[in-house]
Design a protein around this motif. Structure first.
Motif, mmCIF file in Angstrom:
data_model
loop_
_atom_site.group_PDB
_atom_site.id
_atom_site.type_symbol
_atom_site.label_atom_id
_atom_site.label_comp_id
_atom_site.label_asym_id
_atom_site.label_seq_id
_atom_site.Cartn_x
_atom_site.Cartn_y
_atom_site.Cartn_z
ATOM 1 N N ALA A 52 39.919 37.310 37.852
ATOM 2 C CA ALA A 52 40.710 37.419 39.075
ATOM 3 C C ALA A 52 41.471 38.740 39.108
ATOM 4 C CB ALA A 52 41.676 36.243 39.188
ATOM 5 N N SER A 53 41.882 39.223 37.946
ATOM 6 C CA SER A 53 42.623 40.489 37.906
ATOM 7 C C SER A 53 41.739 41.656 38.357
ATOM 8 C CB SER A 53 43.166 40.745 36.503
ATOM 9 O OG SER A 53 42.111 40.759 35.550
ATOM 10 N N LEU A 54 40.456 41.644 37.977
ATOM 11 C CA LEU A 54 39.543 42.696 38.418
ATOM 12 C C LEU A 54 39.288 42.580 39.911
ATOM 13 C CD1 LEU A 54 37.659 45.079 38.019
ATOM 14 C CD2 LEU A 54 35.889 43.466 37.266
ATOM 15 N N LYS A 55 39.149 41.379 40.421
ATOM 16 C CA LYS A 55 38.950 41.172 41.863
ATOM 17 C C LYS A 55 40.139 41.721 42.635
ATOM 18 C CE LYS A 55 37.291 39.279 45.687
ATOM 19 N NZ LYS A 55 37.934 39.937 46.785
ATOM 20 N N ALA A 56 41.339 41.508 42.127
ATOM 21 C CA ALA A 56 42.539 42.023 42.787
ATOM 22 C C ALA A 56 42.530 43.551 42.798
ATOM 23 C CB ALA A 56 43.794 41.502 42.091
ATOM 24 N N VAL A 57 42.109 44.169 41.691
ATOM 25 C CA VAL A 57 42.025 45.633 41.620
ATOM 26 C C VAL A 57 40.989 46.145 42.616
ATOM 27 C CG1 VAL A 57 41.343 47.566 40.152
ATOM 28 C CG2 VAL A 57 42.842 45.798 39.247
ATOM 29 N N LEU A 58 39.840 45.479 42.692
ATOM 30 C CA LEU A 58 38.798 45.881 43.637
ATOM 31 C C LEU A 58 39.280 45.760 45.077
ATOM 32 C CD1 LEU A 58 35.700 44.286 41.882
ATOM 33 C CD2 LEU A 58 36.202 46.730 42.104
ATOM 34 N N ASP A 59 40.026 44.714 45.365
ATOM 35 C CA ASP A 59 40.578 44.541 46.717
ATOM 36 C C ASP A 59 41.574 45.657 47.041
ATOM 37 O OD1 ASP A 59 39.053 42.307 47.274
ATOM 38 O OD2 ASP A 59 40.625 40.884 46.676
ATOM 39 N N ARG A 60 42.404 46.035 46.071
ATOM 40 C CA ARG A 60 43.343 47.141 46.293
ATOM 41 C C ARG A 60 42.583 48.454 46.480
ATOM 42 N NH1 ARG A 60 46.242 44.624 42.068
ATOM 43 N NH2 ARG A 60 45.795 46.348 40.639
#
Length: 72
Positions: A23-31
């Motif tokens: 989920a942390s990588l998904k959040a970075v990708l979204d940012r």
């Protein structure tokens, strides 16, 4: 008489891949996608950017290029 020679175009065939990420990588990708939209004025989903990001990553990997050239 003029003849036109058709140039071969690269294959545009896409293959769907599915992967799981934290989920942390998904959040970075979204940012990253939000910053991309802010920079270029065009909204884009992170999933759309991933293939381009991976392609650039592999192209910039000197170790991979070196080994790939030795094996090829």
């Amino acid at each position: 008489m003029t003849t036109t020679r058709k140039l071969p175009l690269p294959s545009n065939q896409a293959i769907k891949l599915t992967f799981v990420c934290p989920a942390s990588l998904k959040a970075v990708l979204d940012r990253y996608a939000a910053l991309h939209a802010q920079t270029y004025g065009e909204a884009v989903y992170a999933v759309t950017l991933i293939p381009h990001m991976l392609e650039e990553f592999v192209a910039a990997d000197r170790g991979f290029k070196r080994r790939n050239c030795q094996e090829g």
